[in-house]
Structure formats: structure tokens, C-alpha cells
Motif scaffolding. Sequence first.
Motif, PDB file in Angstrom:
ATOM      1  N   VAL A  53       4.200   8.588  -0.114  1.00 48.61           N
ATOM      2  CA  VAL A  53       3.020   9.017   0.626  1.00 48.61           C
ATOM      3  C   VAL A  53       3.434  10.257   1.407  1.00 48.61           C
ATOM      4  O   VAL A  53       4.561  10.332   1.872  1.00 48.61           O
ATOM      5  CB  VAL A  53       2.590   7.907   1.612  1.00 48.61           C
ATOM      6  CG1 VAL A  53       1.632   8.450   2.645  1.00 48.61           C
ATOM      7  CG2 VAL A  53       1.953   6.768   0.888  1.00 48.61           C
ATOM      8  N   ARG A  78      -5.771   6.658   0.046  1.00 47.78           N
ATOM      9  CA  ARG A  78      -4.832   5.541  -0.063  1.00 47.78           C
ATOM     10  C   ARG A  78      -5.260   4.393   0.856  1.00 47.78           C
ATOM     11  O   ARG A  78      -5.328   3.242   0.452  1.00 47.78           O
ATOM     12  CB  ARG A  78      -3.418   5.995   0.282  1.00 47.78           C
ATOM     13  CG  ARG A  78      -2.390   4.883   0.166  1.00 47.78           C
ATOM     14  CD  ARG A  78      -1.019   5.431   0.355  1.00 47.78           C
ATOM     15  NE  ARG A  78      -0.665   6.378  -0.676  1.00 47.78           N
ATOM     16  CZ  ARG A  78       0.183   6.128  -1.675  1.00 47.78           C
ATOM     17  NH1 ARG A  78       0.748   4.948  -1.778  1.00 47.78           N
ATOM     18  NH2 ARG A  78       0.463   7.044  -2.559  1.00 47.78           N
ATOM     19  N   TRP A 120      -4.219  10.816   2.058  1.00 49.34           N
ATOM     20  CA  TRP A 120      -3.919   9.714   2.983  1.00 49.34           C
ATOM     21  C   TRP A 120      -5.117   8.761   3.091  1.00 49.34           C
ATOM     22  O   TRP A 120      -4.983   7.539   2.975  1.00 49.34           O
ATOM     23  CB  TRP A 120      -3.573  10.328   4.342  1.00 49.34           C
ATOM     24  CG  TRP A 120      -3.402   9.372   5.466  1.00 49.34           C
ATOM     25  CD1 TRP A 120      -4.295   9.111   6.457  1.00 49.34           C
ATOM     26  CD2 TRP A 120      -2.262   8.546   5.757  1.00 49.34           C
ATOM     27  NE1 TRP A 120      -3.796   8.201   7.332  1.00 49.34           N
ATOM     28  CE2 TRP A 120      -2.553   7.837   6.924  1.00 49.34           C
ATOM     29  CE3 TRP A 120      -1.036   8.351   5.119  1.00 49.34           C
ATOM     30  CZ2 TRP A 120      -1.662   6.936   7.497  1.00 49.34           C
ATOM     31  CZ3 TRP A 120      -0.139   7.452   5.687  1.00 49.34           C
ATOM     32  CH2 TRP A 120      -0.454   6.761   6.857  1.00 49.34           C
ATOM     33  N   LEU A 157       0.824  -1.218   0.000  1.00 54.50           N
ATOM     34  CA  LEU A 157       0.000   0.000   0.000  1.00 54.50           C
ATOM     35  C   LEU A 157       0.853   1.260   0.000  1.00 54.50           C
ATOM     36  O   LEU A 157       0.511   2.266  -0.613  1.00 54.50           O
ATOM     37  CB  LEU A 157      -0.895  -0.029   1.240  1.00 54.50           C
ATOM     38  CG  LEU A 157      -2.056   0.947   1.305  1.00 54.50           C
ATOM     39  CD1 LEU A 157      -3.044   0.697   0.179  1.00 54.50           C
ATOM     40  CD2 LEU A 157      -2.776   0.801   2.644  1.00 54.50           C
TER      41      LEU A 157
END
Length: 392
Positions: free
Chosen positions: A17, A41, A38, A12
Motif C-alpha cells: 500500500v 482499498r 488508499w 486488507l
Amino acid sequence: MIEDLDTMAAALFADAVPRGNFVPKIGYENELSPGRAWLRRLAARGWSTPTWPAEYGGCDASPARARQIRATVVRHRPRPPELYAFGIGTGIVGPTILTHGTPEQCAKWLPPISRGDEIFCQMFSEPEAGSDLANISLRAERFGATWRLDGQKIWTSRAAYADWGLCLARTTPDLPKHQGMTMFVIDMHDPGVEVRPLRQMNGDARFNEIFVTGAVVPDAWRIGEVGAGWTVAMTVLANERTAMAAARSSAHRDSGRREPEWLQALAADGALSDPVVRDRAMRVYVLERVAAWTAIRAATGTGMGAAASGGKLRQTRVFKARAELIKDASGAAGMVSGSGGDRDFLTAPSMSLMGGTDEVQLNVLGEQVLGLPKEPRLDRDVPWAVSRRGLL
Ligand SMILES: Cc1cc2nc3c(=O)[nH]c(=O)nc-3n(C[C@H](O)[C@H](O)[C@H](O)COP(=O)(O)OP(=O)(O)OC[C@H]3O[C@@H](n4cnc5c(N)ncnc54)[C@H](O)[C@@H]3O)c2cc1C
């Protein structure tokens, strides 16, 4: 099981990120974008709201599995962006719609909440209805398949950028106050909704007063039965206290494996070499851990009402003790605005108010845990319209 989660988390987070602490600003887009990215995701795996059904944006996780997921995420990304803006949706309104909403309402609102696409605020408090929430007077009148809402709300956090408001309204003034209310979702972009920000002493201007004038709400956006607003509101408040206790708990942030960041910072500053500071720090640390375990117990459903109130009281105590300790440990520099911890120090008093005051939580514990007599209520059977509002 944990390894399996670790593999999923590694996949992931394989590409970049957003990292680092996010500094809130009043420019809302600036404030919302990192949290939104965030949540999107995490939502790809159902991890932003893990206990929700997969069809509504979760992954059907049990509370225990959800804790493992959160701990895994923290291990892989210890500093997620600020998620304050999204908390009412993911922690309070979402679970309430799951409990009281129709399948259509769940399908409409839950997936965008879990992805951070749509933001909710909670429109309960009014100038004459805070602790005495059942005294609200914002009026909803039915016209066929729609309702017209008129009145005022206050202290509404996040309203300035919210897309939707969960709004408690008076639908039958002739009934006693607890019976004549109904819960609605209101479109915050309706021309009948005017939002004015209020500034707190910590500089934050993210809560607001709201003036509602002829806002139109379809009956399909009513949550629960007409007249069942109080029952829905109690679900909201229990979810709110549980979410507040969990969010303030360091359990998710440090997953219990190392000292919390505030303690590491005190150690790095050399403040712990003073035995008085060290003693206070250990007291706060113990309070914090006990509060974190209480929050976990409240979240795993062993009595929403009293456990949630107890958890919120503990977290308030921890927040205040920690803020005062950090302020004191910074010595004379702590008197300067912008010094470390001053924001928490100025925020601490509001912790005793938001989500129900300390006194109200103590009343809940007194009545539900200790079995003390209930507070006298002179207006129990009196129609709301003729009760001495604000005085009872
Ligand atoms: C930062 C912040 C964010 C907030 N966000 C929201 C939000 O998003 N949505 C929303 O709807 N509201 C929000 N609130 C409002 C909050 O829920 C109310 O402030 C709270 O319920 C108290 O109501 P009040 O301020 O009207 O105080 P009051 O109810 O007028 O209370 C005044 C004092 O009397 C005491 N008191 C009242 N009744 C009793 C009693 N029966 N027994 C003993 N003592 C009593 C109280 O404890 C308090 O000390 C927020 C508040 C803050 C500070």
C-alpha cells in the motif's frame, strides 16, 4: 472486537500500500492518485466511510465502532496519503446527501465518493455572501425538468479537480432571504461552469472562483425540497465543522497512544531542553488533547450545531498555537521559506475563516449555549430582491 478488526486490517493491507507522506503538487493527477488508491482499498471493507450504510459504500458502523476502525487503520498504516481532495465528499457532502437525499441520489453519489472515484466541492460563498451566507445571489430558474444556473461563487476549495459541486442557489428572490434558496448538485464538467484558481499566501492554489453561465442541472439533482436550501446548508455547515475538528485532531493520527509527531520532532531537535519551549509545548499538547476529545463528542452526535462550532474554534486555536510554537522553536531558520513548519504558519490565519469565521462560531455559542439575545436582523421578513444586500 479489536482483534477481529486487526485481523481484517492485516488482510486488507497484506500486499503493498502506498506509504509515506504525500507532498501536494499543483499537478492534480499526481495529487489525487495515492489518496484514490488508499480509499479504494479501504472501501473494499466499507472502511473509508464506515458509518454509511453498506449498500452505499460503508459498513453500518456506529460512531464508536468507526473510531475503532480508524484507530486500527492508523495502527497498521500510521502515515496514510494526503486525503484533502476527497474530504468534502466523505466528510461533508456524503453525510448531507444521506440526511436529505433520495435513495436514488444516495445510490448515484455515495459509492463513488467512498471509493474516491468522484470528488465534490462545496459552492456556498460568493463575493457578497460569506458570513451572511443567506445573501447568496447565484440564481436557479426552472425550465420543466431542468434548472438553469447563473452567477458566481468564490473561495471554492478543490473546484479545479472536482467532478461535482454542492451548490446553494437562489430560486425565489421574492421571498425573505432564508426562505428562497434551494440546494443542487452541479456537474463541474458542464460547459457553463468556468473555474479559475486563486493562490493563497501559503502557496496553495487549490481554492478557486467559479463563474456559472447557463449551466443545466436536472431536477433529479436537487437535494431537498425547493425552498429548503437553508436547512440543507445548515446540515452541510454542521458536518463541515465536525469534519474539520476531527480531521485536525490528532486523535485519529496518533490514536492517543504516543506523543504526536510534532512533539516528537521538537524533542528530537533538542528544543524541549529550553524550559520556556517545554512549557509552551505542554500547553499546546493539553489544548490538542482537549480539542480531540471535543471533536469525538461532536462526532458522536451530542448537539451538532454548538458542539461543532466549539470543536472548530478549539481546533483553530490549537492549529495556530502549534504553528507559532514550531516556528518560534526553529529560531532564525524559521524565517526562511521552506523551513520546517512555515506552511502551517502561513496557513494558520485561514483557519479562522474557512468553515465560518471565529466570530460567527462565537455567535453560535453565544446564542445556543449561553442563551444570549440573537443578533438584530432587519431583513428577516423583507423579500431578498429588495433587501439592502451586503449591508445587513
Ligand atoms: C482556505 C479557505 C477555504 C475555503 N473554502 C471554501 C469552500 O470550499 N466553499 C465555500 O463556499 N467557501 C469557502 N471558504 C470561504 C469561507 O467560508 C468564508 O471566507 C467565510 O465564511 C467568511 O466569509 P467572507 O470571507 O466573505 O468574510 P466576511 O463574511 O465578509 O467577514 C469579514 C469579517 O467580518 C466578520 N463578521 C461578519 N459577520 C459578522 C457577524 N455577524 N458578527 C461578528 N463578526 C462578523 C467576520 O468574522 C470577518 O472577520 C473558504 C475560505 C478559506 C479561507
